[in-house]
Design an enzyme around this catalytic site. Structure first.
Site, mmCIF file in Angstrom:
data_model
loop_
_atom_site.group_PDB
_atom_site.id
_atom_site.type_symbol
_atom_site.label_atom_id
_atom_site.label_comp_id
_atom_site.label_asym_id
_atom_site.label_seq_id
_atom_site.Cartn_x
_atom_site.Cartn_y
_atom_site.Cartn_z
ATOM 1 N NE ARG A 26 -1.919 -1.676 3.397
ATOM 2 C CZ ARG A 26 -2.054 -2.259 4.483
ATOM 3 N NH1 ARG A 26 -3.568 -1.815 5.020
ATOM 4 N NH2 ARG A 26 -1.445 -2.746 5.263
ATOM 5 C CG ASN B 224 -3.974 -4.983 3.146
ATOM 6 O OD1 ASN B 224 -3.500 -4.617 2.283
ATOM 7 N ND2 ASN B 224 -3.389 -5.292 4.559
#
Length: 156
Positions: free
Chosen positions: A19, A37
């Site tokens: 990320r 996620n």
């Protein structure tokens, strides 16, 4: 032309800094949105920006030069452009859970690194032994050659 994409990334993309990596890439291309996620192990990304920038963004999401990240596939679908984001940010879940997962993964990588280090040291030891043997053999041959040269000189 401004576009909005929904992107699903599969592979080893959770617990490996993906990320944050997506944010770095988004900042490079002035792409806005977020990455989070998913429970199934994928990373979901909503990205907005210029069409050309988004194409480059998606290409770079494969993270080919990242040693811990392993992208297997990227699914992209276009959504209506909204323009709701000022920047790109990774969304994180429960701090303790995220830290636990990352710690476990770090331990796995450390174990693998230690195994590789042991194999490397064994290889180095084997190479040193081979070099010592070569040195001994070379010394023996040099002594034989010196005796041969000495014999030739004494006969001449």
């Amino acid at each position: 032309m401004q576009k909005r994409l929904s992107i699903l990334v599969s592979g080893r993309v959770q617990g490996v800094g993906y990320r944050g990596y997506a944010r770095l890439i988004a900042n490079r291309y002035c792409v806005t949105g977020y990455a989070s996620n998913e429970p199934d192990g994928r990373v979901s990304i909503i990205a907005e920006g210029d069409e050309l920038a988004l194409d480059q963004f998606v290409t770079d999401l494969y993270a080919k030069d990242e040693p811990l990240i392993e992208v297997q596939s990227i699914e992209v679908s276009e959504l209506p452009y909204v323009g709701e984001f000022a920047h790109f940010e990774p969304h994180f879940g429960d701090f303790q859970k995220e830290m636990f997962v990352r710690s476990e993964l770090a331990l796995e990588y450390m174990r693998e690194m230690l195994k590789l280090q042991k194999r490397s040291l064994k290889t180095q030891t084997d190479m040193l032994d081979a070099l010592r043997d070569m040195k001994k053999e070379s010394k023996k041959r040099r002594e034989v050659l010196e005796r041969m040269i000495e014999a030739i000189h004494s006969q001449g």
